[in-house]
Design an enzyme around this catalytic site. Structure first.
Site, PDB file in Angstrom:
ATOM      1  N   LYS A  81      -8.813 -12.345  -7.318  1.00 41.41           N
ATOM      2  CA  LYS A  81      -9.672 -12.670  -6.187  1.00 41.41           C
ATOM      3  C   LYS A  81     -10.917 -11.783  -6.230  1.00 41.41           C
ATOM      4  CE  LYS A  81      -9.360 -12.533  -1.162  1.00 41.41           C
ATOM      5  NZ  LYS A  81      -8.553 -12.146  -0.010  1.00 41.41           N
ATOM      6  N   LYS A  95     -14.516  -6.005  -4.163  1.00 39.20           N
ATOM      7  CA  LYS A  95     -15.303  -4.856  -4.632  1.00 39.20           C
ATOM      8  C   LYS A  95     -14.458  -3.916  -5.471  1.00 39.20           C
ATOM      9  CE  LYS A  95     -19.227  -4.601  -1.625  1.00 39.20           C
ATOM     10  NZ  LYS A  95     -19.709  -4.244  -0.313  1.00 39.20           N
ATOM     11  N   LYS A 142       0.836  -1.218   0.000  1.00 30.60           N
ATOM     12  CA  LYS A 142       0.000   0.000   0.000  1.00 30.60           C
ATOM     13  C   LYS A 142       0.862   1.255   0.000  1.00 30.60           C
ATOM     14  CE  LYS A 142      -4.170  -1.947   1.945  1.00 30.60           C
ATOM     15  NZ  LYS A 142      -5.027  -2.128   3.100  1.00 30.60           N
TER      16      LYS A 142
END
Ligand code: SF4
Length: 325
Positions: free
Chosen positions: A191, A194, A111
């Site tokens: 995977k 959303k 990240k």
């Protein structure tokens, strides 16, 4: 009866990926263990977000979890920020956690590499996770493969705190390797998530589910209806394994390998299996939404119980550390 803790981000309504990958297992565990489940909204504020949106997503997640089968008579469900003691223990744990350990966390590195300015909350996220688990002195944590490293950090924090204060107070939480499934998205590429836009919502209307299933990616070798396929490489087959009866799964594999049917027929059977499991969940969600006071009551009762446990842990921790109670 072992105590279990697990948390989920307030990402709104569940999709079938997180239902099959985690929540279905949570439901089963509540009958065998003392389970504490949290919607971890403090974790959700480490990125950009809109307050109103967070409130709605937290509520929708509570509806989804209860509709999916969490029973407040069998487990404790609460929203993390209703038990602020988690953050107090996280601060305490910051004082025994080496910076290098946090910088080595794969999720942090992933990240942080995509951000220009990295917030301290992102780095300290696993410390709060350690506090989430250890404040209840939970012994078991059902984890997905991407969470194993964070759990190892929680174990390290427990060891370090115990060693520093010369007591064997925090148990080292063990991973509960459960029969969870990693569900791929409808694009068959990544995977189900959303952010990838490749999900089927747990509470989606039947027509919407079919609209998504119909064009979903299958075995690319099945170009023509007469081409035989390999079920194991097809995401639809894996969804059959999650939703259909074993005899149906066997039938699907046979029909696929022999080109006995086309993919649309296969998907129609899957759709029927999915509806058998998802329709009662959708109906329960509608009933819950009609009684918002009941949801609020469940979350408050869960938080009340957790605060009692969390305060007791903090009292003992602070006493051993020479802090004022
Ligand atoms: S028949 Fe079913 S399992 Fe085989 S490729 Fe088509 S959708 Fe997949």
């Amino acid at each position: 009866m072992a105590r279990i803790f697990s948390g989920i981000q307030p990402s709104g309504e569940l999709h079938i990926g997180n239902y099959l990958g985690a929540i279905k297992n949570w439901v089963e565990l509540q009958y065998r263990h003392e389970c504490i489940y949290s919607i971890v909204d403090y974790h959700a504020i480490t990125g950009n977000y809109e307050p109103e949106d967070l409130r709605r997503r937290t509520w929708d997640m509570a509806v989804s979890l209860l509709a999916a089968g969490l029973d407040p008579e069998k487990c404790t469900l609460f929203v993390q920020s209703m038990v602020p003691e988690h953050t107090e223990l996280a601060w305490i744990f910051n004082t025994v956690t080496p910076l290098g350990e946090l910088e080595r966390q794969t999720q942090y590195k992933d990240k942080a590499s995509r951000q220009e300015s990295v917030l301290a909350g992102l780095l300290n996220y696993p410390v709060l996770q350690a506090a989430d688990i250890l404040i209840y002195r939970a012994e078991l944590v059902p984890v997905g493969e991407d969470q194993v490293q964070h759990l190892e950090l929680s174990r390290e924090v427990a060891r370090r705190w115990n060693a520093k204060f010369g007591v064997d107070y925090f148990p080292e939480p063990q991973p509960l390797l459960s029969p969870t499934r990693r569900i791929m998205g409808l694009d068959g590429q990544a995977k189900m998530s959303k952010s990838m836009g490749n999900t089927i919502g747990l509470l989606e209307a039947p027509e919407a589910v079919w609209e998504k299933l119909r064009p979903a990616v299958t075995d690319p070798a099945r170009v023509r209806r007469t081409d035989p396929g390999t079920p194991e490489v097809c995401n639809i087959y894996h969804l059959h394994r999650a939703f259909s009866e074993p005899a149906t799964v066997e039938h699907v594999a046979g029909q696929c390998r022999t080109a006995g049917w086309g993919c649309i027929e296969c998907k129609k059977v899957l759709y029927e299996s999915m509806m058998r499991e998802l329709t009662p969940i959708r109906e329960r969600a509608a009933e819950l939404r009609a009684r918002p006071e009941r949801i609020a009551e469940i979350l408050h009762a869960g938080a009340e119980r957790c605060r009692t446990l969390a305060r007791e842990t903090l009292r003992e921790v602070k006493e051993r550390m020479g802090l004022a109670g």
